[in-house]
Design an enzyme around this catalytic site. Structure first.
Site, mmCIF file in Angstrom:
data_model
loop_
_atom_site.group_PDB
_atom_site.id
_atom_site.type_symbol
_atom_site.label_atom_id
_atom_site.label_comp_id
_atom_site.label_asym_id
_atom_site.label_seq_id
_atom_site.Cartn_x
_atom_site.Cartn_y
_atom_site.Cartn_z
ATOM 1 N N ASP A 127 0.751 -6.364 -1.662
ATOM 2 C CA ASP A 127 -0.246 -5.303 -1.637
ATOM 3 C C ASP A 127 0.253 -4.157 -2.537
ATOM 4 O O ASP A 127 1.414 -4.118 -2.930
ATOM 5 C CB ASP A 127 -0.473 -4.842 -0.190
ATOM 6 C CG ASP A 127 -1.827 -4.184 -0.014
ATOM 7 O OD1 ASP A 127 -2.449 -3.818 -1.032
ATOM 8 O OD2 ASP A 127 -2.273 -4.035 1.138
ATOM 9 N N GLU B 267 -8.627 2.820 4.736
ATOM 10 C CA GLU B 267 -7.182 2.763 4.966
ATOM 11 C C GLU B 267 -6.688 3.990 5.739
ATOM 12 O O GLU B 267 -7.351 4.470 6.646
ATOM 13 C CB GLU B 267 -6.452 2.558 3.629
ATOM 14 C CG GLU B 267 -6.864 1.223 2.979
ATOM 15 C CD GLU B 267 -6.010 0.860 1.790
ATOM 16 O OE1 GLU B 267 -4.785 0.882 1.889
ATOM 17 O OE2 GLU B 267 -6.600 0.519 0.740
HETATM 18 C C1 BGC Z 1 -5.156 -2.589 0.292
HETATM 19 C C2 BGC Z 1 -5.548 -4.024 0.063
HETATM 20 C C3 BGC Z 1 -6.277 -4.179 -1.239
HETATM 21 C C4 BGC Z 1 -5.462 -3.574 -2.357
HETATM 22 C C5 BGC Z 1 -6.141 -3.663 -3.702
HETATM 23 C C6 BGC Z 1 -4.493 -1.987 -0.903
HETATM 24 O O1 BGC Z 1 -4.271 -0.624 -0.732
HETATM 25 O O2 BGC Z 1 -4.304 -2.506 1.416
HETATM 26 O O3 BGC Z 1 -6.328 -4.486 1.137
HETATM 27 O O4 BGC Z 1 -6.562 -5.529 -1.472
HETATM 28 O O5 BGC Z 1 -5.192 -2.221 -2.086
HETATM 29 O O6 BGC Z 1 -7.170 -2.765 -3.811
HETATM 30 C C1 BGC Z 2 -6.824 2.052 -5.096
HETATM 31 C C2 BGC Z 2 -7.029 1.132 -3.966
HETATM 32 C C3 BGC Z 2 -5.767 1.055 -3.231
HETATM 33 C C4 BGC Z 2 -5.212 2.411 -2.875
HETATM 34 C C5 BGC Z 2 -3.858 2.286 -2.277
HETATM 35 C C6 BGC Z 2 -6.375 3.380 -4.617
HETATM 36 O O1 BGC Z 2 -6.219 4.260 -5.671
HETATM 37 O O2 BGC Z 2 -7.987 2.136 -5.818
HETATM 38 O O3 BGC Z 2 -7.410 -0.125 -4.398
HETATM 39 O O4 BGC Z 2 -5.996 0.311 -2.089
HETATM 40 O O5 BGC Z 2 -5.151 3.275 -3.963
HETATM 41 O O6 BGC Z 2 -3.245 3.499 -2.009
#
Ligand code: BGC
Ligand code: BGC
Length: 601
Positions: free
Chosen positions: A312, A514
């Site tokens: 991730d 998130e």
């Molecule tokens: C998330 C994932 C996601 C990835 C890509 C991460 O922050 O936890 O679920 O697939 O970003 O966007």
């Molecule tokens: C991204 C997401 C990712 C996240 C993680 C964002 O800037 O676009 O895909 O999950 O950062 O911190």
């Protein structure tokens, strides 16, 4: 397989950037179990790849952090768009630009290499977690929490099929979905990505989405036309962190934890899932991205997973002793692809140096590369080099948010509504004049939640501009009321001139994703809906509360005041599905996949 790779690795040594001479054909050494055609082909490719190209297979940067020239030079095995990036710097780029970008990067990745080194096409991964929702006009399906309430694997399979087709329209290969988290503490900001708190509900739905996205095992079109690579995530324990803290600590007896949080994985593996994403969380103090016991012994050994493990977002950088650019620990623990959005160059160079100095044994690198190539082989990427725009469904823009796909989403919305209370106001009477109140009623952005066009989603996303072809809950109610010989009026603040037969109050949580959605307690404190319910109660207008949320919450005041109460979750782009249930056109069959809260702590 392992024995053969060891042998070939020893034979090629550490070749630097020099290309290893290509054997005319692969000649697998004699061994007890004959090597499958698939394995022999992969072994042959790996043998002929340079160290640099092998390491590049492990590197997954995000778009915008590299150019087509970088792709031509480094040959990243994959890349992602992430939640906050669209092609050419435009988050809301039209689908044609997504496809153009897919072609550009793909073509850069397949330019011939010197010395006959094998060319390995790149692949593009995206978060189509409730439809292909990074792209304007895509069908937005209910988030998983709603699908858990619908409890209908066949429906989820069809959602997977529709999502895969929409992904293919834009030339993308790979979806980072389904999330099969078993959320146990609803304060967690990702609760809505979880189908249920019960692994027995999560497992069949996760497996169904895998089958829908990838096609079923044994069927000729698996990973072919109409299908993309799926990812079960996040392995494991993401729904079990202490106090529901995102990326947090999971503690407890490991077998007991596995029984809950790893339980959905065997079902998705049986369904053939080709990728699994490691979780940000730690288990009993060890971050999953560096957890060999779980990533290798359990996932590959016990559970028999033979696809690829993707990390991730800089998750490797959180492993003890690691940074975003230096983390052999993850590869050694069993990770195959580093999701390294921006710092790809530093990580790439460090990994190469670490293979050269023996920190990373060549066989470990070769195994990871082999797993990535195996998935590419199964996905048809290694057979014929076909650029994304020439593949099935690519550029068929009418398939994005097509009436057929929207009909599946509407069905999903209707099946996911959970009627928590009904004193008799539902179904709405034929010919009723209804008032629709609350600022959420006409907000598709609020109904869609996080992971919608942007990472966090957000109320600044406007219906007409950002959600062409979608139907808000208000619009769905209006169409239904008029079709039934009644009327509907939108009044955000609940004022009216003629007293309505009933008022529908639409309210709830604003979008988040998130950790931004982590909460300390689950009391629902926004009082807009409460105020409206109070006002209508005082005026003797019967009410239906429609609550949009990513989780159950404590809200006894609203439950007590409303004459009917519907947990609507995050339904997405087809608000008409809510009206289907309120009018009785579709019976309310949704059941809670999560316990509703009696208390707010
Ligand atoms: C998330 C994932 C996601 C990835 C890509 C991460 O922050 O936890 O679920 O697939 O970003 O966007
Ligand atoms: C991204 C997401 C990712 C996240 C993680 C964002 O800037 O676009 O895909 O999950 O950062 O911190």
């Amino acid at each position: 397989m392992r024995a053969f790779l060891l042998a070939t690795a020893a034979a090629i040594g550490l070749a630097g950037c020099t290309t290893v001479p290509a054997p005319a054909a692969s000649v697998p050494p004699a061994q007890t179990a004959p090597m499958s055609d698939e394995d022999a082909r992969i072994a042959d490719l790996v043998t002929r790849m340079s160290l640099e190209r092998k390491v590049a297979q492990l590197i997954q940067p995000q778009i915008g952090s590299f150019t087509a020239d970088d792709m031509r030079r480094y040959r990243f095995g994959s890349y992602l768009n992430g939640g906050n990036r669209g092609p050419y710097g435009d988050e809301f780029a039209p689908a044609s630009q997504w496809l153009r970008h897919a072609d550009e990067m793909y073509l850069a990745s397949v330019e011939p290499l010197a010395g006959g080194e094998p060319v390995i096409p790149t692949m593009w991964g995206t978060d189509a977690v409730h439809g292909h929702t990074n792209v304007v006009r895509a069908t937005i399906f209910p988030h998983n929490i709603g699908l858990g309430a619908a409890r209908d694997p066949d429906l989820v399979r069809r959602i997977g099929e529709a999502t895969a087709v929409e992904i293919e329209v834009t030339g993308i290969d790979w979806n980072f979905s389904p999330t099969v988290a078993v959320a146990r503490d609803d304060r967690w900001g990702r609760t809505y990505e979880s189908y249920s708190e019960d692994p027995a509900i999560v497992a069949p739905l996760g497996a169904a989405l895998v089958e829908g996205l990838q096609g079923r095992k044994g069927e000729a079109d698996r990973l072919g036309a109409g299908h993309v690579i799926a990812t079960a995530k996040h392995f494991f324990g993401d729904g079990g962190t202490d106090q529901g803290v995102d990326q947090g600590e999971v503690t407890g007896d490991i077998e007991a934890l596995k029984a809950i949080h790893a339980a959905p994985y065997p079902a998705t593996i049986d369904a053939g899932v080709e990728a699994i994403m490691a979780s940000f969380n730690s288990i009993n103090g060890v971050k999953m991205h560096g957890n060999k016991m779980l990533l290798t012994d359990v996932l590959r050994g016990e559970l028999g997973f033979d696809g690829l493990v993707v990390g991730d977002w800089n998750g490797h950088g959180q492993v003890a002793g690691c940074t975003n650019t230096d983390c052999p620990q993850s590869l050694l623990a069993g990770l195959d692809i580093y999701m390294v959005p921006d710092d790809w160059k530093g990580l790439y160079e460090t990994l190469i140096a670490q293979v050269r100095d023996g920190t990373i044994p060549v066989p470990v690198l070769d195994e990871a590369v082999s797993r990535i190539l195996r998935v590419k082989l199964r996905a048809g990427l290694l057979d014929e080099f076909v650029q994304p725009s020439a593949r099935p469904n690519a550029g068929e823009y009418q398939l994005l948010g097509s009436p057929e796909h929207r009909a599946i989403a509407r069905e999903a919305v209707a099946k996911s509504q959970v009627l928590l209370k009904n004193d008799g106001v539902l179904p709405l009477a034929e010919g009723a004049d209804i008032l629709v109140a609350g600022s959420a009623a006409d907000s598709i952005a609020q109904a869609a939640g996080g992971w919608t066009l942007t990472w966090q989603g957000g109320l600044e996303l406007a219906n007409a501009e950002h959600f062409p072809g979608a139907t808000s809950i208000w619009q769905g109610l209006k169409d239904a009321a008029e079709a039934r010989g009644g009327s509907a009026t939108l009044s955000v603040d609940g004022t009216y001139s003629a007293k309505p037969d009933a008022a529908i109050v639409v309210f709830g949580e604003e979008p988040y994703a998130e950790f931004a959605g982590d909460r300390k307690h689950l009391g629902f404190s926004d009082e807009e809906g409460l105020g409206l319910l109070r006002k209508f109660a005082a005026e003797g207008v019967p009410t239906v509360a429609v609550f949009l949320s990513g989780r159950p919450m404590w809200m006894n005041r609203e439950l007590n005041l409303a004459d009917a109460f519907v947990a609507s979750w995050l339904p997405g782009s087809e608000g008409a599905g809510v009206a289907d249930v309120l009018t009785g056109a579709v019976p309310a069959t949704g059941k809670l996949g999560f316990s509703w809260h009696e208390r707010c702590d």
